[in-house]
Motif scaffolding. Structure first.
Motif, PDB file in Angstrom:
ATOM      1  N   GLY A 161       1.541  11.038  -8.385  1.00 46.43           N
ATOM      2  CA  GLY A 161       1.974  12.143  -9.223  1.00 46.43           C
ATOM      3  C   GLY A 161       0.812  12.788  -9.962  1.00 46.43           C
ATOM      4  O   GLY A 161      -0.184  12.132 -10.285  1.00 46.43           O
ATOM      5  N   CYS A 162       0.975  14.066 -10.256  1.00 45.59           N
ATOM      6  CA  CYS A 162      -0.095  14.790 -10.958  1.00 45.59           C
ATOM      7  C   CYS A 162       0.383  16.187 -11.338  1.00 45.59           C
ATOM      8  O   CYS A 162       1.188  16.786 -10.630  1.00 45.59           O
ATOM      9  N   GLY A 163      -0.116  16.699 -12.471  1.00 47.27           N
ATOM     10  CA  GLY A 163       0.211  18.043 -12.904  1.00 47.27           C
ATOM     11  C   GLY A 163      -0.823  19.055 -12.444  1.00 47.27           C
ATOM     12  O   GLY A 163      -1.851  18.717 -11.864  1.00 47.27           O
ATOM     13  N   GLN A 164      -0.556  20.315 -12.744  1.00 45.99           N
ATOM     14  CA  GLN A 164      -1.398  21.408 -12.249  1.00 45.99           C
ATOM     15  C   GLN A 164      -2.679  21.630 -13.055  1.00 45.99           C
ATOM     16  O   GLN A 164      -3.532  22.423 -12.651  1.00 45.99           O
ATOM     17  N   GLY A 165      -2.844  20.929 -14.170  1.00 48.96           N
ATOM     18  CA  GLY A 165      -4.006  21.201 -15.023  1.00 48.96           C
ATOM     19  C   GLY A 165      -5.287  20.528 -14.612  1.00 48.96           C
ATOM     20  O   GLY A 165      -6.319  20.678 -15.287  1.00 48.96           O
ATOM     21  N   ILE A 166      -5.293  19.799 -13.505  1.00 50.92           N
ATOM     22  CA  ILE A 166      -6.445  18.940 -13.186  1.00 50.92           C
ATOM     23  C   ILE A 166      -7.693  19.683 -12.742  1.00 50.92           C
ATOM     24  O   ILE A 166      -8.751  19.070 -12.582  1.00 50.92           O
ATOM     25  N   GLY A 167      -7.609  20.989 -12.554  1.00 52.33           N
ATOM     26  CA  GLY A 167      -8.808  21.755 -12.215  1.00 52.33           C
ATOM     27  C   GLY A 167      -9.873  21.678 -13.295  1.00 52.33           C
ATOM     28  O   GLY A 167     -11.050  21.972 -13.044  1.00 52.33           O
ATOM     29  N   ALA A 168      -9.479  21.247 -14.497  1.00 52.83           N
ATOM     30  CA  ALA A 168     -10.433  21.120 -15.607  1.00 52.83           C
ATOM     31  C   ALA A 168     -11.081  19.741 -15.650  1.00 52.83           C
ATOM     32  O   ALA A 168     -11.950  19.501 -16.500  1.00 52.83           O
ATOM     33  N   ILE A 169     -10.686  18.826 -14.772  1.00 52.33           N
ATOM     34  CA  ILE A 169     -11.198  17.454 -14.801  1.00 52.33           C
ATOM     35  C   ILE A 169     -12.297  17.296 -13.752  1.00 52.33           C
ATOM     36  O   ILE A 169     -12.058  17.502 -12.561  1.00 52.33           O
ATOM     37  N   HIS A 170     -13.483  16.898 -14.201  1.00 48.45           N
ATOM     38  CA  HIS A 170     -14.642  16.865 -13.311  1.00 48.45           C
ATOM     39  C   HIS A 170     -15.330  15.514 -13.228  1.00 48.45           C
ATOM     40  O   HIS A 170     -16.337  15.381 -12.530  1.00 48.45           O
ATOM     41  N   GLN A 171     -14.805  14.520 -13.929  1.00 50.94           N
ATOM     42  CA  GLN A 171     -15.415  13.200 -13.856  1.00 50.94           C
ATOM     43  C   GLN A 171     -14.437  12.133 -14.334  1.00 50.94           C
ATOM     44  O   GLN A 171     -13.478  12.432 -15.046  1.00 50.94           O
ATOM     45  N   VAL A 172     -14.686  10.906 -13.910  1.00 49.67           N
ATOM     46  CA  VAL A 172     -13.971   9.754 -14.435  1.00 49.67           C
ATOM     47  C   VAL A 172     -14.767   9.215 -15.610  1.00 49.67           C
ATOM     48  O   VAL A 172     -15.971   8.986 -15.501  1.00 49.67           O
ATOM     49  N   GLN A 173     -14.117   9.021 -16.747  1.00 45.82           N
ATOM     50  CA  GLN A 173     -14.821   8.613 -17.955  1.00 45.82           C
ATOM     51  C   GLN A 173     -13.881   7.821 -18.862  1.00 45.82           C
ATOM     52  O   GLN A 173     -12.665   7.842 -18.676  1.00 45.82           O
ATOM     53  N   PRO A 174     -14.423   7.111 -19.852  1.00 52.39           N
ATOM     54  CA  PRO A 174     -13.561   6.400 -20.806  1.00 52.39           C
ATOM     55  C   PRO A 174     -12.644   7.376 -21.553  1.00 52.39           C
ATOM     56  O   PRO A 174     -13.040   8.516 -21.839  1.00 52.39           O
ATOM     57  N   ALA A 175     -11.454   6.924 -21.874  1.00 56.91           N
ATOM     58  CA  ALA A 175     -10.500   7.778 -22.579  1.00 56.91           C
ATOM     59  C   ALA A 175     -11.068   8.271 -23.903  1.00 56.91           C
ATOM     60  O   ALA A 175     -10.868   9.430 -24.281  1.00 56.91           O
ATOM     61  N   ALA A 176     -11.784   7.413 -24.628  1.00 61.25           N
ATOM     62  CA  ALA A 176     -12.335   7.808 -25.926  1.00 61.25           C
ATOM     63  C   ALA A 176     -13.309   8.973 -25.771  1.00 61.25           C
ATOM     64  O   ALA A 176     -13.324   9.896 -26.597  1.00 61.25           O
ATOM     65  N   ASP A 177     -14.132   8.947 -24.717  1.00 61.59           N
ATOM     66  CA  ASP A 177     -15.087  10.033 -24.497  1.00 61.59           C
ATOM     67  C   ASP A 177     -14.355  11.339 -24.193  1.00 61.59           C
ATOM     68  O   ASP A 177     -14.745  12.416 -24.664  1.00 61.59           O
ATOM     69  N   TYR A 178     -13.311  11.242 -23.396  1.00 65.25           N
ATOM     70  CA  TYR A 178     -12.538  12.436 -23.069  1.00 65.25           C
ATOM     71  C   TYR A 178     -11.869  13.010 -24.318  1.00 65.25           C
ATOM     72  O   TYR A 178     -11.844  14.236 -24.516  1.00 65.25           O
ATOM     73  N   ILE A 179     -11.361  12.149 -25.182  1.00 65.17           N
ATOM     74  CA  ILE A 179     -10.696  12.619 -26.401  1.00 65.17           C
ATOM     75  C   ILE A 179     -11.711  13.254 -27.356  1.00 65.17           C
ATOM     76  O   ILE A 179     -11.405  14.251 -28.026  1.00 65.17           O
ATOM     77  N   VAL A 180     -12.930  12.718 -27.423  1.00 70.49           N
ATOM     78  CA  VAL A 180     -13.989  13.361 -28.212  1.00 70.49           C
ATOM     79  C   VAL A 180     -14.222  14.780 -27.696  1.00 70.49           C
ATOM     80  O   VAL A 180     -14.367  15.737 -28.474  1.00 70.49           O
TER      81      VAL A 180
END
Length: 307
Positions: free
Chosen positions: A273-292
């Motif tokens: 499953g996945c939503g349509q907003g993933i075009g903005a995601i360019h790397q796998v990273q820790p959740a804390a870094d993404y939230i920063v």
């Protein structure tokens, strides 16, 4: 529009990490809450049933008042044979926020209210929203077009504005939200919170195969297929995962019925499953870094609006 008192002052970003089937487990929820957003998971992710209590013990013992609260998602549909058992544990452990899906039941709301908990019910249209509030839900999660999981088809503009004509309580908005600017836009539109799931699949704490995480990074909105084949409820899925499972994403069969009974079927493991907003995601990273990153983008967007 105000948040419930239990949430005021405990969030550093107006965001709920939505509960994702299989993906959301304690490591991700802890990382989200410690970074200042509400982390959530479906109770059915804890299998077998005794594992759910272990997860609640861990979350309630490791999170502090300095962290954001966590949420548990309960599937209220009749096919969920664990509902009563899981609801009892939510009451026993005083789960701060309960997110209900696929059915609004007064007894569930009353049980959560008995200890001061908050119930947010997810809806895909205004009719379901009115029904949920009439049965005692405290707030709504407006699931608009483009959301991951069991998404609706309405524009977020249409869905939020119809709800706001009669309801001034807590509303979270879901649907293709993947940046801090999108979180700010959700608030400008009239929501109190954003509701984001798919981008968190591409985090190190997510319980997902690395191939799934990389597919999030490599894909965009055009790679999402909307179908009811896999659960009986329409949802958004990654086209490459459907093809890899040997199915034709353009000619999927219609499901005979809705079914959320516990299963380890191949479809659940291999259809992602996945939503349509993933075009903005360019790397796998820790959740804390993404939230920063989200916080920085959100603050810049708010500053731009006010300027």
């Amino acid at each position: 529009m105000t948040l419930p008192r239990a949430l005021q002052g405990r969030l550093s970003l107006p965001l709920i990490g939505s509960p994702m089937f299989i993906i959301s487990q304690p490591d991700l929820v802890l990382a989200q809450c410690r970074a200042g957003i509400i982390g959530a998971f479906p109770s059915l992710n804890a299998r077998p049933s005794g594992v759910f209590e272990q997860w609640l013990q861990r979350l309630t013992s490791e999170l502090t008042e300095k962290d954001a609260p966590f949420a548990v998602n309960l599937i209220v549909h009749r096919s969920n044979a664990r509902l009563d058992e899981d609801l009892e544990l939510c009451v026993r452990y005083r789960v701060p926020v309960v997110i209900t899906s696929l059915g609004a039941q007064e007894r569930v709301n009353e049980a959560v209210h008995s200890y001061g908990g908050i119930v947010l019910h997810d809806v895909i249209n205004n009719m379901f929203a009115q029904k949920a509030i009439s049965k005692g839900a405290d707030g709504l999660i407006a699931v608009a077009a483009g959301a991951g999981g069991h998404a609706g088809v309405l524009s977020p503009f249409a869905l939020v504005q119809e709800i706001r004509q009669w309801f001034d309580g807590p509303v979270a908005l879901s649907g293709s939200i993947a940046t801090g600017r999108a979180i700010a836009a959700a608030r400008m539109m009239g929501a109190d919170l954003a509701y984001m799931g798919s981008p968190f699949i591409a985090t190190t704490e997510a319980n997902a195969d690395m191939a799934y995480k990389q597919m999030i990074v490599d894909s965009s909105a055009g790679d999402i297929v909307y179908s009811d084949t896999f659960t009986g409820v329409h949802g958004n899925y990654l086209r490459p995962s459907i093809i890899a499972a040997g199915l034709d994403p353009d000619h999927l069969p219609t499901a005979a019925s809705m079914d959320f009974a516990e299963t380890d079927s191949k479809a659940w493991r291999d259809i992602w499953g996945c939503g349509q907003g993933i075009g903005a995601i360019h790397q796998v990273q820790p959740a804390a870094d993404y939230i920063v990153q989200l916080k920085s983008e959100y603050q810049a967007a708010v500053a731009g609006f006010t300027a």
